[in-house]
Design an enzyme around this catalytic site. Structure first.
Site, short mmCIF file in Angstrom:
data_model
loop_
_atom_site.label_atom_id
_atom_site.label_comp_id
_atom_site.label_asym_id
_atom_site.label_seq_id
_atom_site.Cartn_x
_atom_site.Cartn_y
_atom_site.Cartn_z
N CYS A 110 76.30 57.99 73.95
CA CYS A 110 75.87 58.41 75.28
C CYS A 110 76.71 57.69 76.33
O CYS A 110 77.03 56.51 76.16
CB CYS A 110 74.39 58.09 75.48
N HIS A 153 70.76 67.11 73.90
CA HIS A 153 70.99 65.73 74.35
C HIS A 153 70.82 65.64 75.88
O HIS A 153 70.17 64.73 76.38
CB HIS A 153 72.39 65.28 73.91
N GLU A 154 71.40 66.61 76.59
CA GLU A 154 71.30 66.60 78.07
C GLU A 154 69.89 66.94 78.53
O GLU A 154 69.38 66.32 79.47
CB GLU A 154 72.32 67.56 78.69
N HIS A 157 67.68 63.94 78.53
CA HIS A 157 67.84 63.02 79.66
C HIS A 157 66.91 63.39 80.81
O HIS A 157 66.43 62.52 81.55
CB HIS A 157 69.28 63.02 80.17
C1 UDB Z 1 79.46 62.29 75.43
N1 UDB Z 1 81.46 62.27 74.16
O1 UDB Z 1 80.06 62.68 76.41
F1 UDB Z 1 83.61 66.23 69.51
F2 UDB Z 1 86.99 65.84 72.67
C2 UDB Z 1 80.21 61.60 74.31
C3 UDB Z 1 80.47 60.11 74.57
C4 UDB Z 1 79.18 59.37 74.75
C5 UDB Z 1 81.21 59.54 73.37
C6 UDB Z 1 81.34 59.92 75.81
C7 UDB Z 1 81.78 63.07 73.17
O2 UDB Z 1 81.03 63.37 72.27
N2 UDB Z 1 83.08 63.49 73.29
C8 UDB Z 1 83.76 64.34 72.53
C9 UDB Z 1 83.28 64.86 71.35
C10 UDB Z 1 84.07 65.72 70.63
C11 UDB Z 1 85.32 66.05 71.06
C12 UDB Z 1 85.77 65.51 72.24
C13 UDB Z 1 85.02 64.67 72.97
N3 UDB Z 1 78.12 62.47 75.35
C14 UDB Z 1 77.48 63.05 76.52
C15 UDB Z 1 76.37 62.24 77.10
O3 UDB Z 1 76.15 61.07 76.91
N4 UDB Z 1 75.60 62.94 77.89
O4 UDB Z 1 74.48 62.46 78.42
C16 UDB Z 1 77.31 62.21 74.18
C17 UDB Z 1 77.28 63.41 73.22
C18 UDB Z 1 76.62 63.01 71.89
C19 UDB Z 1 76.02 64.25 71.33
C20 UDB Z 1 75.96 65.24 72.42
C21 UDB Z 1 76.45 64.58 73.67
ZN ZN Z 2 73.62 60.93 77.17
#
Ligand code: UDB
Ligand code: ZN
Length: 178
Positions: A110, A153-154, A157
Site C-alpha cells: 500500500c 483494495h481502493e 480504503h
Molecule cells: C500500489 N503498486 O500502488 F503489477 F507496474 C502498489 C504499491 C503499494 C507497491 C505502490 C503496485 O502494485 N504497482 C504495480 C503493480 C504491477 C505492475 C506495476 C506496478 N497499490 C495501490 C495502493 O496502495 N492503493 O491504495 C497497492 C496495490 C496492491 C494490490 C492492489 C493495489
Molecule cells: Zn492502499
C-alpha cells in the site's frame, strides 16, 4: 502536484474512518482533487517523473490517502489482457460480487504502508462496481482478475480497511480442523 509527502501513512486516523459520500454533482474542487489523484498515479508510472520526484509506482489511490475523507478514488492500470483501466470515480460502490475468491500470489502492499507485510489477502474473484466518473457519467463496471483486486483494495480504503486486516482470517480458514 501530488507527491509522496502528501500521502498519509499508516497510523493516521483518517485511514481508519468511513469516508463520506460526495454530494453529486461534485464541486469543481472535488473534481480537481480527483484529477490530481489520477495524475499522481500516471506520474508515478512515468519512469522519468517518478525518478525526479521519488514516486512509488502506483496503480491506484483513494482520497483518505491524501487526508481527504471522501468516497472517491483513482485507478490507472492494465489488466491481464493489457486493457487499460483509467478511472477517477466518485461514490464507487460494489453492487455485487462472486462467492469465489482470488488473491495476488505475492500479497499486497500500500502507498500508505512503508513496511513489508506478507500474507495472502483474500478478495472476491469478480465484482460489479457502480460509480460516477470525473466526467459526471454513471458507470457500471464488471471486473475480474487483477483489476478486481485493485478496485477492492481502493474500495476498502473508503471504509477504513487496510489490506493486512484481511490477512489473518484467510490463514485461519485454511487450517483444517483435526
Ligand atoms: C500500489 N503498486 O500502488 F503489477 F507496474 C502498489 C504499491 C503499494 C507497491 C505502490 C503496485 O502494485 N504497482 C504495480 C503493480 C504491477 C505492475 C506495476 C506496478 N497499490 C495501490 C495502493 O496502495 N492503493 O491504495 C497497492 C496495490 C496492491 C494490490 C492492489 C493495489
Ligand atoms: Zn492502499
Amino acid at each position: 502536484m501530488i507527491t509522496m509527502k502528501d500521502i498519509v501513512r499508516e497510523g493516521h486516523p483518517v485511514l481508519r474512518e468511513v469516508a463520506k459520500e460526495v454530494t453529486l454533482p461534485a464541486t469543481a474542487e472535488e473534481k480537481e482533487i480527483l484529477s490530481e489523484m489520477l495524475q499522481f498515479i500516471k506520474n508515478s508510472q512515468d519512469p522519468e517523473i517518478a525518478d525526479k520526484y521519488n514516486l512509488r509506482p502506483g496503480v491506484g489511490i483513494a482520497a483518505p490517502q491524501i487526508g481527504i475523507s471522501k468516497r472517491m478514488f483513482a485507478v490507472h492500470t492494465y489488466d491481464e489482457n493489457d486493457v487499460l483501466y483509467s478511472y477517477g470515480l466518485f461514490n464507487p460502490k460494489m453492487i455485487s460480487h462472486s462467492v469465489e475468491e482470488n488473491h495476488l500470489d505475492g500479497g499486497e502492499g500500500c502507498l500508505s504502508v512503508d513496511r513489508e507485510i506478507t500474507g495472502i489477502v483474500p478478495r472476491h474473484a469478480r465484482i460489479t462496481v457502480k460509480g460516477t466518473t470525473l466526467e459526471g457519467e454513471e458507470v457500471k463496471l464488471k471486473l475480474k482478475g487483477y483489476i478486481a483486486i485493485v478496485f477492492q483494495h481502493e474500495l476498502d480504503h473508503l471504509d477504513g480497511i487496510m489490506f493486512y486486516d484481511r490477512i489473518e482470517a484467510f490463514q485461519d480458514k485454511l487450517k483444517k480442523p483435526l
